[in-house]
Enzyme design. Sequence first.
Site: not given
Length: 330
Positions: A53, A217-218, A220-225
Amino acid sequence: MEYTQLGRTGLKVSRLVLGTMNFGPQTDEPTSHAIMDAALDAGVNFFDTANVYGWGADKGRTETIIGNWFAKGGDRRDKVVLATKVYGHMGADGPAWPNHDKLSALNIRRAVDASLKRLRTDHIDVYQFHHVDRATPFEEIWQAIDVLVQQGKILYVGSSNFPGYKIAQANEVAARRGGTIGLVSEQCLYNLAERRAEMEVVPAAREYGLGVIPWSPLHGGLLGGVIRKETAGGRRATGRAADALANTTIRARIQSYEDLLDKHGLEPGEVALAWLLTRPGVTGPIVGPRTAEQLDSALRAVELDLSEDLLASLDEIFPGPGPSPEAFAW
C-alpha cells in the site's frame, strides 16, 4: 462498538475493520493519524494494511504512516490488532527480481522484517497472504511461518483472495504438519452486489473456522448512494462503480436499491455495511475512509438493525448464488 472472535481464535476484534489503503495515496499523514485516533476512540481495534500500500514508487508508505502513528505512544500499538499482508514485490513497477515477491520462505522472511521496520513494532498480529502463490507448496510456507511464530514476529496467519479449495488445502497441510494453527481468517471481495463468495469461499472459511473479512463492502462506491449523489450534482462514480453503471441492467438494480432505502429513510452505504454484519461467518467488513466524515458513517452501520422484511427485499434486488453445489448442479 461490538466485538467478536476472529474465527476459531481467542482474539477479540471489532465488527468494523479499519482499512488503510487510502493512507498516503489519497489521505495525507496528519489526516490519516486523525482518522486512526478517531477509530480507536470509537472502539475500532482491528486495523488492516499491506506492505504494497502506497503503490508505485511509494510502496510501503502506508505502513510507514501507521508506524509513525504508533510511535506517538499513548498505548496505540497495544490497543490495536494489526494485520498486514505479503505477496507483491516492493520494487519499482515491472517484473520482480527473483525471490522478491510471492510466498517463498525467502521472501516471507525478507518481507516480514521490512514490514516490522516500517510499522515500528516488534510483531504483527495477523500476517496475511495477499494472494495465492501457485509455485510455492504450503509445506514450505508453513515452515517459514512456524519460524516467525517461534521468533515472536507474528501471531496468527490469514489469507486474502483465496478460493475455497486453497483455504482447505492450506489448512489440511497445516493439520498434517501438526503444531501449526493454520489460516484463521480470509479477506475476500464480498458485498451485496458481489455475492459469489457465498458459493465456495464463505462455506470453506466457516468449515475450517476462519473469520471472513469482506473487502470493498460498497463495491467501489456502487452501493454508497452513487446515483443519488450523481443526481444531486455531487461526486460522480469512477472506476468499478462507473463501469458497472454503464450497464443498464446493473444501473436499474442500483436505482431500485436506492429507491428502497429512500422509502425507509436509510443511507445506502450504511445499509451495505450493516447487511454484511448479518451474514453468517463474517467477522467484519473493511472500511477505508478518506475522511473523518466517512468513518462516522461507517460507525453508524454497526448500530443499524435491519428488519427481516428489508433483508428479504435486499435479497430480491441482489440475489445470492445459492449454496454449492446446488448453485451450479441439480
